[in-house]
Scaffold this motif. Structure first.
Motif, short mmCIF file in Angstrom:
data_model
loop_
_atom_site.label_atom_id
_atom_site.label_comp_id
_atom_site.label_asym_id
_atom_site.label_seq_id
_atom_site.Cartn_x
_atom_site.Cartn_y
_atom_site.Cartn_z
N VAL A 129 0.87 -1.18 0.00
CA VAL A 129 0.00 0.00 0.00
C VAL A 129 0.90 1.23 0.00
O VAL A 129 2.10 1.13 0.22
CB VAL A 129 -0.93 0.02 1.24
N LYS A 130 0.28 2.38 -0.21
CA LYS A 130 1.05 3.62 -0.15
C LYS A 130 0.33 4.63 0.72
O LYS A 130 -0.86 4.47 1.02
CB LYS A 130 1.31 4.18 -1.56
N LYS A 131 1.05 5.65 1.15
CA LYS A 131 0.48 6.68 2.02
C LYS A 131 -0.79 7.24 1.38
O LYS A 131 -0.81 7.54 0.19
CB LYS A 131 1.51 7.79 2.25
N GLY A 132 -1.84 7.34 2.20
CA GLY A 132 -3.11 7.88 1.73
C GLY A 132 -4.13 6.82 1.34
O GLY A 132 -5.31 7.12 1.22
N ASP A 133 -3.69 5.58 1.13
CA ASP A 133 -4.63 4.51 0.78
C ASP A 133 -5.60 4.25 1.93
O ASP A 133 -5.20 4.23 3.08
CB ASP A 133 -3.89 3.20 0.46
N GLU A 134 -6.86 4.04 1.59
CA GLU A 134 -7.87 3.62 2.57
C GLU A 134 -7.84 2.09 2.61
O GLU A 134 -7.77 1.45 1.56
CB GLU A 134 -9.26 4.11 2.16
N VAL A 135 -7.87 1.54 3.82
CA VAL A 135 -7.84 0.08 3.97
C VAL A 135 -9.01 -0.38 4.82
O VAL A 135 -9.50 0.35 5.69
CB VAL A 135 -6.51 -0.42 4.57
N GLU A 136 -9.44 -1.59 4.56
CA GLU A 136 -10.52 -2.22 5.31
C GLU A 136 -9.94 -3.32 6.19
O GLU A 136 -8.84 -3.82 5.91
CB GLU A 136 -11.56 -2.80 4.34
N PRO A 137 -10.67 -3.76 7.21
CA PRO A 137 -10.17 -4.87 8.04
C PRO A 137 -9.91 -6.10 7.18
O PRO A 137 -10.73 -6.46 6.34
CB PRO A 137 -11.31 -5.13 9.03
N GLY A 138 -8.75 -6.70 7.38
CA GLY A 138 -8.38 -7.89 6.63
C GLY A 138 -7.69 -7.61 5.31
O GLY A 138 -7.19 -8.52 4.67
N GLU A 139 -7.65 -6.34 4.89
CA GLU A 139 -6.99 -6.00 3.63
C GLU A 139 -5.47 -6.09 3.81
O GLU A 139 -4.92 -5.62 4.81
CB GLU A 139 -7.38 -4.59 3.20
N VAL A 140 -4.80 -6.70 2.85
CA VAL A 140 -3.35 -6.87 2.92
C VAL A 140 -2.67 -5.52 2.75
O VAL A 140 -2.96 -4.77 1.81
CB VAL A 140 -2.87 -7.88 1.84
N VAL A 141 -1.76 -5.22 3.68
CA VAL A 141 -0.99 -3.96 3.62
C VAL A 141 0.48 -4.23 3.30
O VAL A 141 1.24 -3.31 3.02
CB VAL A 141 -1.10 -3.15 4.93
N GLY A 142 0.89 -5.52 3.34
CA GLY A 142 2.27 -5.86 3.02
C GLY A 142 2.56 -7.32 3.32
O GLY A 142 1.66 -8.09 3.66
N THR A 143 3.84 -7.67 3.19
CA THR A 143 4.29 -9.02 3.50
C THR A 143 5.47 -8.94 4.47
O THR A 143 6.24 -7.97 4.45
CB THR A 143 4.71 -9.79 2.24
N VAL A 144 5.61 -9.96 5.29
CA VAL A 144 6.67 -9.99 6.30
C VAL A 144 8.02 -10.15 5.61
O VAL A 144 8.20 -11.03 4.76
CB VAL A 144 6.44 -11.14 7.30
N GLU A 145 8.96 -9.27 5.94
CA GLU A 145 10.30 -9.30 5.37
C GLU A 145 11.18 -10.31 6.10
O GLU A 145 11.00 -10.56 7.29
CB GLU A 145 10.97 -7.93 5.49
N ILE A 146 12.15 -10.83 5.37
CA ILE A 146 13.20 -11.65 5.99
C ILE A 146 14.24 -10.66 6.50
O ILE A 146 14.81 -9.89 5.71
CB ILE A 146 13.85 -12.61 4.98
N THR A 147 14.45 -10.63 7.78
CA THR A 147 15.41 -9.69 8.36
C THR A 147 15.90 -10.24 9.69
O THR A 147 15.21 -11.03 10.31
CB THR A 147 14.76 -8.30 8.56
N SER A 148 17.07 -9.79 10.07
CA SER A 148 17.50 -10.15 11.43
C SER A 148 16.63 -9.32 12.36
O SER A 148 16.39 -8.15 12.14
CB SER A 148 18.97 -9.83 11.63
N SER A 149 16.10 -9.97 13.35
CA SER A 149 15.21 -9.23 14.23
C SER A 149 15.49 -9.60 15.67
O SER A 149 16.31 -10.46 15.97
CB SER A 149 13.75 -9.53 13.87
N HIS A 150 14.77 -8.98 16.55
CA HIS A 150 14.92 -9.27 17.97
C HIS A 150 14.14 -10.53 18.37
O HIS A 150 14.21 -10.94 19.50
CB HIS A 150 14.50 -8.05 18.80
N CYS A 151 13.44 -11.15 17.43
CA CYS A 151 12.73 -12.40 17.70
C CYS A 151 13.66 -13.58 17.37
O CYS A 151 14.49 -13.49 16.47
CB CYS A 151 11.48 -12.51 16.83
N ALA A 152 13.46 -14.68 18.06
CA ALA A 152 14.25 -15.89 17.79
C ALA A 152 13.84 -16.52 16.46
O ALA A 152 14.60 -17.27 15.87
CB ALA A 152 14.06 -16.89 18.93
N THR A 153 12.64 -16.22 15.99
CA THR A 153 12.12 -16.73 14.73
C THR A 153 11.55 -15.53 13.97
O THR A 153 11.48 -14.43 14.50
CB THR A 153 11.06 -17.81 14.98
N THR A 154 11.11 -15.75 12.75
CA THR A 154 10.52 -14.66 11.98
C THR A 154 9.24 -14.18 12.68
O THR A 154 8.43 -15.00 13.11
CB THR A 154 10.17 -15.12 10.55
#
Length: 191
Positions: A129-154
């Motif tokens: 999505v981009k800034k200004g887009d209207e979204v509804e509940p359940g609408e996809v706003v993105g996908t989880v990135e593969i990154t080093s994080s503070h979690c032990a798993t993704t």
């Protein structure tokens, strides 16, 4: 004999009422699993307006909300939800995208929730999505990135803010979304 016939329906009704009471108390206890605010942090007035989890149907909470004792104190300003890389991240309630981009090398999406002074954040997320887009509940706003994080798993970090004050995003979820399974009535036992 008449007395006995009246007693059976009464006992069945009492058993049914007891079953309903136990179901209610179980659901209420699950909904109240949210920890109380830290000393000095006022209780929030977050409306339970979410209609879905940001990922999955009931993801594992890897790390819960830990409010800091002071504005710049240690804490965890959101919740970490276990999810695989590439999983869809959804808006939990209706709103308008106020930010979709990168912060400190991580993808972030922020959504201002309609009719409130609240905004949710999701990271690390590759925005769809981009800034200004209207979204509804359940609408996809993105996908989880593969990154080093503070979690032990993704995981995806889900945050909630009112102005600059962080709140517990789990409070957006109504009790029926917090429970791990459907409510079940106990069988009516005849005595």
């Amino acid at each position: 004999m008449r007395t006995r016939r009246r007693a059976l329906p009464l006992r069945s009704a009492l058993a049914l009422l007891l079953g309903l009471l136990l179901t209610f108390l179980t659901c209420t206890a699950r909904a109240n699993d949210t920890p109380p605010p830290a000393p000095g942090v006022p209780p929030s007035s977050v409306p339970a307006i979410a209609r879905t989890w940001p990922v999955g149907s009931h993801p594992l909470v890897l790390r819960g909300w830990e409010p800091p004792a002071t504005v710049y104190g240690r804490g965890h300003r959101g919740v970490d939800l276990a999810t695989p890389a590439g999983a869809e991240v959804r808006a939990v309630a209706p709103g308008r995208v106020s930010f979709a981009g990168r912060v400190a090398g991580r993808g972030v999406v922020a959504v201002e929730l309609t009719g409130t002074d609240l905004r949710t954040t999701y990271e690390p997320v590759t925005a769809t999505v981009k800034k200004g887009d209207e979204v509804e509940p359940g609408e996809v706003v993105g996908t989880v990135e593969i990154t080093s994080s503070h979690c032990a798993t993704t995981c995806v970090h889900w945050g909630l803010l009112r102005g600059e004050m962080y709140l517990n995003p789990l409070e957006l979820l109504p009790p029926w979304l917090l429970s791990r399974g459907p409510s079940r009535l106990l069988p009516v036992l005849s005595f």
